[in-house]
Design a protein around this motif. Structure first.
Motif, PDB file in Angstrom:
ATOM      1  N   ALA A  91       0.823  -1.224   0.000  1.00  0.00           N
ATOM      2  CA  ALA A  91       0.000   0.000   0.000  1.00  0.00           C
ATOM      3  C   ALA A  91       0.848   1.262   0.000  1.00  0.00           C
ATOM      4  O   ALA A  91       0.355   2.336  -0.331  1.00  0.00           O
ATOM      5  CB  ALA A  91      -0.932  -0.013   1.207  1.00  0.00           C
ATOM      6  N   THR A  92       2.127   1.126   0.382  1.00  0.00           N
ATOM      7  CA  THR A  92       2.997   2.297   0.560  1.00  0.00           C
ATOM      8  C   THR A  92       4.357   2.027  -0.090  1.00  0.00           C
ATOM      9  O   THR A  92       5.339   1.724   0.594  1.00  0.00           O
ATOM     10  CB  THR A  92       3.169   2.572   2.070  1.00  0.00           C
TER      11      THR A  92
ATOM     12  N   ALA B 278       7.486   9.089  -5.940  1.00  0.00           N
ATOM     13  CA  ALA B 278       7.742   7.673  -5.604  1.00  0.00           C
ATOM     14  C   ALA B 278       7.382   6.788  -6.797  1.00  0.00           C
ATOM     15  O   ALA B 278       8.120   5.855  -7.140  1.00  0.00           O
ATOM     16  CB  ALA B 278       6.924   7.270  -4.373  1.00  0.00           C
TER      17      ALA B 278
ATOM     18  N   GLN C 187      10.690  12.443   1.001  1.00  0.00           N
ATOM     19  CA  GLN C 187       9.631  13.455   1.185  1.00  0.00           C
ATOM     20  C   GLN C 187      10.012  14.395   2.315  1.00  0.00           C
ATOM     21  O   GLN C 187       9.905  15.617   2.202  1.00  0.00           O
ATOM     22  CB  GLN C 187       8.290  12.776   1.539  1.00  0.00           C
TER      23      GLN C 187
ATOM     24  N   GLY D 132       6.762   3.938  -1.609  1.00  0.00           N
ATOM     25  CA  GLY D 132       7.933   4.746  -1.205  1.00  0.00           C
ATOM     26  C   GLY D 132       9.124   4.470  -2.090  1.00  0.00           C
ATOM     27  O   GLY D 132       9.028   4.513  -3.318  1.00  0.00           O
TER      28      GLY D 132
ATOM     29  N   MET E 154       1.316  14.802   0.543  1.00  0.00           N
ATOM     30  CA  MET E 154       1.974  13.631  -0.031  1.00  0.00           C
ATOM     31  C   MET E 154       1.638  13.555  -1.517  1.00  0.00           C
ATOM     32  O   MET E 154       2.456  13.172  -2.339  1.00  0.00           O
ATOM     33  CB  MET E 154       1.470  12.355   0.651  1.00  0.00           C
TER      34      MET E 154
ATOM     35  N   ASP F 131       2.180   9.564  -4.025  1.00  0.00           N
ATOM     36  CA  ASP F 131       3.198  10.567  -4.312  1.00  0.00           C
ATOM     37  C   ASP F 131       3.797  10.297  -5.699  1.00  0.00           C
ATOM     38  O   ASP F 131       4.366   9.222  -5.942  1.00  0.00           O
ATOM     39  CB  ASP F 131       4.284  10.476  -3.229  1.00  0.00           C
TER      40      ASP F 131
ATOM     41  N   GLY G  67      11.480  -0.585  -1.039  1.00  0.00           N
ATOM     42  CA  GLY G  67      12.203  -1.609  -0.266  1.00  0.00           C
ATOM     43  C   GLY G  67      11.346  -2.839   0.019  1.00  0.00           C
ATOM     44  O   GLY G  67      11.754  -3.970  -0.279  1.00  0.00           O
TER      45      GLY G  67
ATOM     46  N   ARG H  58      14.713   6.105  12.408  1.00  0.00           N
ATOM     47  CA  ARG H  58      13.273   6.039  12.152  1.00  0.00           C
ATOM     48  C   ARG H  58      12.648   4.779  12.763  1.00  0.00           C
ATOM     49  O   ARG H  58      11.443   4.730  12.998  1.00  0.00           O
ATOM     50  CB  ARG H  58      12.991   6.017  10.638  1.00  0.00           C
TER      51      ARG H  58
ATOM     52  N   GLY I   5       3.214   6.680   7.015  1.00  0.00           N
ATOM     53  CA  GLY I   5       3.948   7.937   7.202  1.00  0.00           C
ATOM     54  C   GLY I   5       4.615   8.409   5.929  1.00  0.00           C
ATOM     55  O   GLY I   5       4.272   7.974   4.834  1.00  0.00           O
ATOM     56  N   VAL I   6       5.575   9.312   6.115  1.00  0.00           N
ATOM     57  CA  VAL I   6       6.267   9.853   4.945  1.00  0.00           C
ATOM     58  C   VAL I   6       7.603   9.136   4.766  1.00  0.00           C
ATOM     59  O   VAL I   6       8.161   8.595   5.719  1.00  0.00           O
ATOM     60  CB  VAL I   6       6.509  11.383   5.063  1.00  0.00           C
TER      61      VAL I   6
HETATM   62  C1  LIG Z   1       7.393   5.177   4.904  1.00  0.00           C
HETATM   63  S1  LIG Z   1       7.177   5.351   3.191  1.00  0.00           S
HETATM   64  C2  LIG Z   1       7.232   3.695   2.585  1.00  0.00           C
HETATM   65  C3  LIG Z   1       8.621   3.186   2.376  1.00  0.00           C
HETATM   66  C4  LIG Z   1       8.696   1.840   1.680  1.00  0.00           C
HETATM   67  N1  LIG Z   1       8.091   0.786   2.439  1.00  0.00           N
HETATM   68  C5  LIG Z   1      10.137   1.479   1.376  1.00  0.00           C
HETATM   69  O1  LIG Z   1      10.577   0.406   1.781  1.00  0.00           O
HETATM   70  O2  LIG Z   1      10.834   2.257   0.725  1.00  0.00           O
HETATM   71  C6  LIG Z   1       5.472   5.695   3.042  1.00  0.00           C
HETATM   72  C7  LIG Z   1       5.011   5.957   1.613  1.00  0.00           C
HETATM   73  O3  LIG Z   1       3.600   5.767   1.601  1.00  0.00           O
HETATM   74  C8  LIG Z   1       2.984   6.792   0.894  1.00  0.00           C
HETATM   75  N2  LIG Z   1       1.655   6.962   1.476  1.00  0.00           N
HETATM   76  C9  LIG Z   1       1.352   7.341   2.734  1.00  0.00           C
HETATM   77  N3  LIG Z   1       0.022   7.392   2.897  1.00  0.00           N
HETATM   78  C10 LIG Z   1      -0.525   7.011   1.715  1.00  0.00           C
HETATM   79  C11 LIG Z   1      -1.866   6.849   1.263  1.00  0.00           C
HETATM   80  N4  LIG Z   1      -2.904   7.117   2.047  1.00  0.00           N
HETATM   81  N5  LIG Z   1      -2.058   6.396   0.010  1.00  0.00           N
HETATM   82  C12 LIG Z   1      -1.001   6.133  -0.802  1.00  0.00           C
HETATM   83  N6  LIG Z   1       0.285   6.296  -0.443  1.00  0.00           N
HETATM   84  C13 LIG Z   1       0.520   6.723   0.808  1.00  0.00           C
HETATM   85  C14 LIG Z   1       3.880   7.990   1.057  1.00  0.00           C
HETATM   86  O4  LIG Z   1       3.721   8.873  -0.032  1.00  0.00           O
HETATM   87  C15 LIG Z   1       5.270   7.359   1.112  1.00  0.00           C
HETATM   88  O5  LIG Z   1       5.863   7.314  -0.150  1.00  0.00           O
END
Ligand SMILES: C[S@@+](CC[C@H](N)C(=O)[O-])C[C@H]1O[C@@H](n2cnc3c(N)ncnc32)[C@H](O)[C@@H]1O
Length: 318
Positions: free
Chosen positions: A29-30, A58, A110, A32, A130, A55, A35, A302, A105-106
């Motif tokens: 779902a996220t 990303a 970001q 980023g 975001m 975003d 990873g 973090r 989170g961010v």
């Molecule tokens: C902490 S980072 C994720 C890092 C990722 N797991 C990695 O390993 O690189 C969170 C990401 O989730 C996205 N994000 C947060 N809330 C979101 C939402 N409601 N819908 C879609 N993307 C979301 C942010 O834009 C950000 O890029």
């Protein structure tokens, strides 16, 4: 394209928590910096992963970085808010999934990109979106939202005990001139907090910035809506792994997971045997949240506030 430096938190634990089946259908779902997405992809052979991010930076970065997996039809990138999970997956004719991961989170890029306006440590126009195409930004929250609404978000999302005096100072300052930048906002917040209270604890603007960010992105609303959809989408044996970074998010996940894994309120207490069909449809994989190892804590600051909770569907039903 510039490197996207985000150190993934709880990488092994969160992906192991999904119990990935090589031919299954999964969602990150996220996305980023990708990873967790890459770690899931490594376990797929015949399966498919849909990775969401709202975003644009990303998505653009990973389009390039993960183009092999995209071309192999192993990975689909979805540029949208994860609150639209069900509708987006529907477009790909996906109505059941085997697992979904949230790393909330961010991302570091970001946060560290001064012009995104997330950080009280960089001077930049107030923004904190975001999704850069979203209309609402921190500029409007700070300059247009009424006093009562500011107090509410500062208390609720920032757990800021000086919420009223900060909201009052914001109101006074913006009546004279708009508050346009992060540093202008930091100054207003500092003025509102008594000097004695400013001497201990973290940065005086930390809680207010967190509160405004959560409000701008409706982070708790999006999470709740998305988790509700995810729970209904899960196949039997499918899992949800959620990594949270602050107490409000963690409480929301904990409460939802507890409700789903408890006997429903209409089952009388103390029955020797639970009537068939009334057992919960989900079970918790870990009663207590999983936290980062000492090794990870040393390597990544973090990780200190990260908590991982995992739930599994054990039978059909609500
Ligand atoms: C902490 S980072 C994720 C890092 C990722 N797991 C990695 O390993 O690189 C969170 C990401 O989730 C996205 N994000 C947060 N809330 C979101 C939402 N409601 N819908 C879609 N993307 C979301 C942010 O834009 C950000 O890029």
């Amino acid at each position: 394209m510039a490197e996207f430096k985000h150190v993934t938190v709880l990488l092994k634990e969160a992906v192991a928590g999904l119990n990935v089946q090589s031919t299954g259908t999964y969602v990150d779902a996220t996305l980023g910096g990708g990873g967790h997405t890459q770690a899931i992809l490594q376990q797929l052979a015949g399966g498919h992963l849909y990775s969401f991010d709202q975003d644009q930076t990303a998505i653009e970065y990973n389009k390039e970085h993960l183009k092999t997996e995209i071309n192999q039809h192993k990975l689909t990138l979805v540029e949208d808010n994860f609150r639209n999970l069900k509708a987006e997956l529907n477009q790909y004719n996906v109505n059941r999934i085997d697992g979904i991961l949230y790393d909330l989170g961010v991302s570091s890029p970001q946060f560290d990109d001064a012009k995104r306006g997330f950080s009280y440590q960089h001077d930049a126009p107030l923004d904190m979106r975001m999704n850069q195409e979203q209309a609402l930004s921190a500029m409007e929250v700070v300059n247009d939202w009424p006093y009562e609404r500011l107090v509410k978000i500062l208390y609720r999302y920032g757990e800021e005990k000086f919420a009223k005096s900060i909201a009052r100072k914001i109101e006074q300052r913006r009546a004279v001139t708009p508050i346009r930048t992060t540093f202008e906002l930091v100054d207003v917040i500092k003025e509102a907090i008594p000097a004695a209270a400013r001497r201990h604890g973290g940065h005086p603007a930390k809680k207010s910035f967190q509160a405004i960010r959560i409000a701008v992105n409706d982070e708790l609303g999006a999470l709740e809506e998305s988790l509700e959809q995810a729970l209904t989408l899960l196949n039997v044996g499918g899992r949800i792994s959620v990594i949270t970074f602050q107490s409000l998010e963690d409480r929301l996940v904990k409460t939802m997971f507890r409700e789903k894994t408890s006997l429903s309120a209409n089952v009388p207490q103390g029955l020797p045997v639970i009537p068939a069909g009334m057992e919960p449809s989900f079970k918790l994989i870990n009663k207590k949240p999983i936290i980062a190892s000492n090794q990870e804590l040393v390597a990544n600051h973090r990780a200190h506030s990260a908590k991982l909770r995992i739930i599994e569907r054990i039978k059909e039903g609500k």
